[in-house]
Enzyme design. Structure first.
Site, PDB file in Angstrom:
ATOM      1  N   HIS A 252       1.121  -1.274  -0.414  1.00 55.66           N
ATOM      2  CA  HIS A 252      -0.033  -0.324  -0.084  1.00 55.66           C
ATOM      3  C   HIS A 252       1.103   0.997  -0.316  1.00 55.66           C
ATOM      4  O   HIS A 252       2.273   0.868   0.390  1.00 55.66           O
ATOM      5  CB  HIS A 252      -0.682   0.028   1.399  1.00 55.66           C
ATOM      6  N   GLU A 290      -3.053  -3.925  -4.790  1.00 52.09           N
ATOM      7  CA  GLU A 290      -4.804  -3.355  -5.230  1.00 52.09           C
ATOM      8  C   GLU A 290      -5.339  -2.279  -5.417  1.00 52.09           C
ATOM      9  O   GLU A 290      -5.855  -1.868  -4.060  1.00 52.09           O
ATOM     10  CB  GLU A 290      -5.622  -4.722  -4.142  1.00 52.09           C
TER      11      GLU A 290
END
Length: 337
Positions: A252, A290
């Protein structure tokens, strides 16, 4: 940004300085003012590199330094051919050089060079940590090593003319900065983690206690500019959405400082972050991410660093793009300098 054609010096994480005196056919390197190695080069760049003189330092160190300078000076170059009078035992054992079919000739591959962990990697036990399968929260995965503390990665980016480094989050030191970044409207639109100092202290404390996630601060010239989370994918919420390997890592990413945005900065820190994760454990074959499927800018940056979009899928809180970068692809197309 620096012009690599004019490259004359490279800084090493140890604090040492590698300085070059180069012509079309000669290259002399010194380390902290002490002569290191003198090479004879083919003007056309096709013939083997020959050693005119090697000085007092260990031969493996001198060969490594020469390979580093030559690859940094020419980021498109994929291979160096060396002609050596004696077998370079240390370099052959480490993978820095590989023997060829021609007697006395050895090659250095860019894809192998950047997989050597030192001097970029801080202390890491991940790569040598033994495997024992365990079950936590209903998921079967390898027992993870104790998380590192402090600086874990450092490299001088010759394109930017700046140090890029990664260190672990220290909550008391980084809390106010993390809080400011998360409450930025630009960041909040993607992370959705706005909140108070106490809420963010709880957020970081929870991650600190979680063995599957490592929280990191990215720095340029030791000035914090970004926050990253590196996680083991097998234990993460992403695992049900693809065939996660035992040692896949996920990321992230958050750039908090406005003056460190831009594609040239992303190219530096994203390649450094992925490089660190592949070096940290050689069993890691993929790095995944993602981002929100509508975050076209970040997805474009990731495409530029050789990630590919495997598919889109639905988390409970967002439509996500599954971005994947394999180890082989990263090092085969590596443009680190």
């Amino acid at each position: 940004m620096s012009n690599l054609n004019d490259l004359t010096a490279l800084a090493l994480p140890s604090g040492s300085q590698l300085v070059a005196d180069a012509t079309e056919s000669r290259l002399s390197l010194s380390l902290d003012g002490q002569p290191l190695i003198r090479l004879r080069l083919d003007r056309e760049g096709q013939g083997p590199i020959q050693v005119d003189e090697r000085y007092a330092l260990p031969p493996g160190q001198a060969l490594w330094a020469a390979c580093y300078w030559l690859f940094a000076h020419d980021p498109a170059r994929q291979q160096l051919i060396w002609q050596l009078d004696q077998a370079p035992t240390e370099a052959l054992l480490s993978g820095l050089l590989v023997a060829t079919e021609v007697a006395g000739e050895y090659r250095c591959e860019r894809t192998l060079f950047w997989q050597l962990p030192q001097p970029w990697l801080g202390t890491s036990l991940s790569g040598s940590y033994p495997q024992q399968m365990v079950i936590s929260n209903g998921k079967r995965h390898p027992l993870r090593p104790v998380k590192p503390r402090g600086e874990v990665y450092r490299r001088f980016d010759a394109r930017l003319g700046a140090w890029i480094s990664l260190r672990t989050v220290e909550i008391e030191q980084d809390l106010a900065r993390f809080n400011r970044w998360q409450n930025s409207p630009r960041v909040a639109s993607f992370w959705q983690e706005e909140g108070s100092l106490e809420q963010h202290r709880e957020y970081l404390s929870k991650l600190d206690a979680d063995p599957h996630t490592l929280s990191l601060i990215g720095c340029f010239d030791d000035q914090p500019f970004a926050y990253f989370e590196a996680y083991w994918a097998k234990e993460d919420r992403i695992a049900p959405f693809y065939d996660a390997d035992n040692y896949d890592r996920g990321i992230h990413m958050l750039v908090g400082e406005e003056d460190h945005r831009g594609p040239h900065k992303v190219a530096s820190w994203l390649s450094a972050l992925v490089h660190y994760l592949f070096l940290d454990d050689p069993r890691t074959q993929r790095v995944v991410a993602e981002p929100r499927a509508d975050n076209a800018k970040m997805i474009g940056h990731m495409h530029n660093q050789c990630f590919h979009c495997e598919k889109e899928f639905d988390f409970p809180h967002k439509r996500a793009a599954l971005m994947i970068l394999g180890r082989e692809r990263f090092f085969d197309r590596c443009t680190l300098v």
